[in-house]
Design a protein around this motif. Structure first.
Motif, short mmCIF file in Angstrom:
data_model
loop_
_atom_site.label_atom_id
_atom_site.label_comp_id
_atom_site.label_asym_id
_atom_site.label_seq_id
_atom_site.Cartn_x
_atom_site.Cartn_y
_atom_site.Cartn_z
N LEU A 1 20.97 36.78 4.52
CA LEU A 1 21.92 36.81 5.63
C LEU A 1 22.54 35.42 5.74
O LEU A 1 21.92 34.49 6.27
CB LEU A 1 21.24 37.18 6.94
N ALA A 2 23.74 35.26 5.20
CA ALA A 2 24.45 33.99 5.29
C ALA A 2 25.24 33.99 6.59
O ALA A 2 26.37 34.49 6.67
CB ALA A 2 25.37 33.80 4.09
N ARG A 3 24.64 33.48 7.64
CA ARG A 3 25.23 33.50 8.98
C ARG A 3 26.40 32.53 9.06
O ARG A 3 26.43 31.49 8.40
CB ARG A 3 24.19 33.12 10.02
N THR A 4 27.36 32.87 9.90
CA THR A 4 28.41 31.93 10.29
C THR A 4 28.50 31.94 11.82
O THR A 4 27.76 32.66 12.49
CB THR A 4 29.78 32.31 9.69
N ASP A 5 29.42 31.16 12.37
CA ASP A 5 29.62 31.21 13.81
C ASP A 5 30.45 32.42 14.21
O ASP A 5 30.85 32.56 15.37
CB ASP A 5 30.26 29.92 14.32
N GLY A 6 30.68 33.31 13.27
CA GLY A 6 31.32 34.60 13.51
C GLY A 6 30.50 35.68 12.84
O GLY A 6 29.31 35.84 13.13
N PRO A 7 31.08 36.41 11.91
CA PRO A 7 30.33 37.47 11.22
C PRO A 7 29.34 36.90 10.21
O PRO A 7 29.35 35.71 9.88
CB PRO A 7 31.43 38.28 10.52
N THR A 8 28.49 37.77 9.70
CA THR A 8 27.48 37.41 8.71
C THR A 8 27.88 37.95 7.34
O THR A 8 28.30 39.10 7.22
CB THR A 8 26.11 38.00 9.12
N VAL A 9 27.74 37.10 6.33
CA VAL A 9 27.88 37.56 4.96
C VAL A 9 26.50 38.04 4.51
O VAL A 9 25.57 37.24 4.37
CB VAL A 9 28.39 36.44 4.02
#
Length: 261
Positions: free
Chosen positions: A62-70
């Motif tokens: 789970l490559a999280r971002t400050d928005g959606p997750t890759v």
């Protein structure tokens, strides 16, 4: 095939290469690895976002971002590479995330059997809802309950991602060899001592493999001998046996792992 230790290593690559860095540009070279999102949508929703702390569950990253997750699954040949902007593009680089600090996080995959999803938190939950507990987090009590409640062979249980997430074929064979258990033994037929031995072997094998960033082909491991025809068991010297158990290519030692079913 990437298994839990490989994916944990990929998680570390995201941490060192991209966490806290803004995604300046997303280049999609092959939409065949995208699921539920177009190349245009991936760029629109990720450019300008910042990578956050990644997580791993089983073989999923789970490559999280400050928005959606890759959300990434690496199939048989997927990997993550941290590169510089001037490094030549590899033939199998499918998606490239250019981040601040002149770094690139590249998703590279030859066979393209899995790939990338772009999801919000509820979407991630739905994608992972059928995954069992991560193999590194399962308690001994839960592990014994799992084995005693299953009708199938012990190797099939270890490989069942809905029961226990993260183990693949290499790890399953290695753990069973260390436990001196035949891979076709019925899971519910194991004694309490055998279940404990299997749990201890799983924990120790995972710790060593995570430190190595892979399932290492060491001379003292079954993994270091499984690809050579007629190779001896690294523990007792008996020629290793090969076959298919539960539909999977399997290697075991007939002396160390006798079939007592």
């Amino acid at each position: 095939m990437p298994e839990l230790p490989d994916v944990e290593a990929f998680r570390g690559i995201v941490v060192s290469c991209a966490v806290g860095r803004c995604i300046e540009r997303v280049e999609v070279y092959d939409t065949g690895v995208l699921h539920g999102v177009s190349g245009r949508g991936l760029r629109r929703d990720l450019e300008g976002r910042t990578f956050a702390e990644p997580q791993r569950h089983g073989k999923w990253l789970l490559a999280r971002t400050d928005g959606p997750t890759v959300l990434l699954h690496f199939g048989m040949t997927g990997q993550l590479i941290c590169s510089g902007p001037d490094d030549p593009l590899h033939d199998h680089d499918r998606v490239v995330f250019a981040v601040t600090g002149a770094r690139q996080l590249r998703y590279r995959d030859q066979r393209k059997l899995k790939g990338l999803w772009l999801l919000d938190d509820p979407g991630v939950t739905r994608m992972l809802h059928d995954q069992g507990p991560d193999a590194t987090e399962m308690t001994r009590a839960d592990f014994e309950t799992l084995l005693s409640g299953r009708r199938g062979g012990v190797k099939q249980v270890l490989l069942d991602q809905t029961a226990l997430a993260g183990l693949g074929n290499l790890l399953a064979d290695e753990i069973l060899w260390r436990s001196r258990l035949h891979p076709a033994r019925k899971a519910r037929g194991l004694t309490r001592e055998e279940r404990g031995r299997l749990y201890t072997a799983m924990r120790r094998t995972l710790r060593s493999a995570i430190r190595a960033g892979r399932v290492p082909p060491r001379d003292t491991w079954l993994t270091g001998h499984r690809d050579a025809a007629g190779a001896p068991c690294p523990r007792c010297g008996e020629p290793l046996r090969r076959g298919r158990i539960g539909g999977r290519a399997t290697v075991w030692c007939p002396r160390c792992q006798p079939d007592v079913s």
